[in-house]
Enzyme design. Structure first.
Site, PDB file in Angstrom:
ATOM      1  N   HIS A   1      -7.513  11.831  -5.331  1.00 54.15           N
ATOM      2  CA  HIS A   1      -8.474  11.402  -4.221  1.00 54.15           C
ATOM      3  C   HIS A   1      -9.378  12.406  -3.418  1.00 54.15           C
ATOM      4  O   HIS A   1      -9.280  13.898  -3.265  1.00 54.15           O
ATOM      5  CB  HIS A   1      -7.049  10.500  -2.541  1.00 54.15           C
ATOM      6  CG  HIS A   1      -6.502  12.048  -2.676  1.00 54.15           C
ATOM      7  ND1 HIS A   1      -5.380  12.029  -3.646  1.00 54.15           N
ATOM      8  CD2 HIS A   1      -6.216  12.669  -1.726  1.00 54.15           C
ATOM      9  CE1 HIS A   1      -4.489  13.283  -3.025  1.00 54.15           C
ATOM     10  NE2 HIS A   1      -5.873  13.305  -1.490  1.00 54.15           N
TER      11      HIS A   1
ATOM     12  N   ASP B   1      -7.830   7.822   6.089  1.00 57.98           N
ATOM     13  CA  ASP B   1      -6.813   8.159   6.333  1.00 57.98           C
ATOM     14  C   ASP B   1      -5.747   7.735   7.345  1.00 57.98           C
ATOM     15  O   ASP B   1      -5.897   7.619   8.881  1.00 57.98           O
ATOM     16  CB  ASP B   1      -6.666  10.079   6.325  1.00 57.98           C
ATOM     17  CG  ASP B   1      -5.405  10.740   5.930  1.00 57.98           C
ATOM     18  OD1 ASP B   1      -5.008  10.890   6.674  1.00 57.98           O
ATOM     19  OD2 ASP B   1      -5.529  11.442   5.056  1.00 57.98           O
TER      20      ASP B   1
ATOM     21  N   GLY C   1      -2.849  21.681  -2.547  1.00 51.47           N
ATOM     22  CA  GLY C   1      -2.454  21.607  -1.595  1.00 51.47           C
ATOM     23  C   GLY C   1      -2.219  19.640  -1.744  1.00 51.47           C
ATOM     24  O   GLY C   1      -2.616  18.925  -1.053  1.00 51.47           O
TER      25      GLY C   1
END
Length: 124
Positions: A111, A38, A104
């Site tokens: 993913h 990330d 969200g």
């Protein structure tokens, strides 16, 4: 750089990452799954697991995706350990799948966040 598969979305950042058109810090790759760090990690270990096939969210998952999702779930513990998560039961990791705006989800390509490492974490 390779071209995205025919079933990819032309404007999807994760399709572009999986196709090698957008840089990422790769953790793992096979014919169906791409895993990368990330860019805004919440914890010492934070990577994303995506199917190379464009599936917008969990809301679009059907029985035909069961094998792929099972493989992703089974792959996660080994990758978490390789990336630095401490062993169960004292250690561990969290897996999060955000679905839709109210869930969200910011990037509309399915993913799985895999998040771990010593606490406290920035989020969650």
């Amino acid at each position: 750089m390779s071209q995205p598969p025919a079933h990819a979305s032309d404007n999807c950042i994760f399709c572009k990452i999986a196709a090698g058109q957008t840089p990422s810090r790769k953790v793992y790759e096979d014919d169906e799954i791409f895993v990368f760090h990330d860019i805004q990690p919440w914890a010492p270990v934070h990577f994303l697991m995506i199917p190379k096939m464009h599936v917008a969210s969990m809301a679009q998952v059907g029985p035909e995706h069961a094998g792929l999702l099972g493989r992703m779930m089974a792959l996660a513990p080994g990758l978490a350990a390789e990336q630095g998560c401490n062993p169960y039961p004292e250690g561990g990791f969290r897996m999060v799948i955000n679905t839709g705006a109210e869930g969200g989800q910011e990037v509309h390509h399915l993913h799985i966040h895999v998040i771990g490492g010593p606490r406290p974490w920035l989020k969650g």
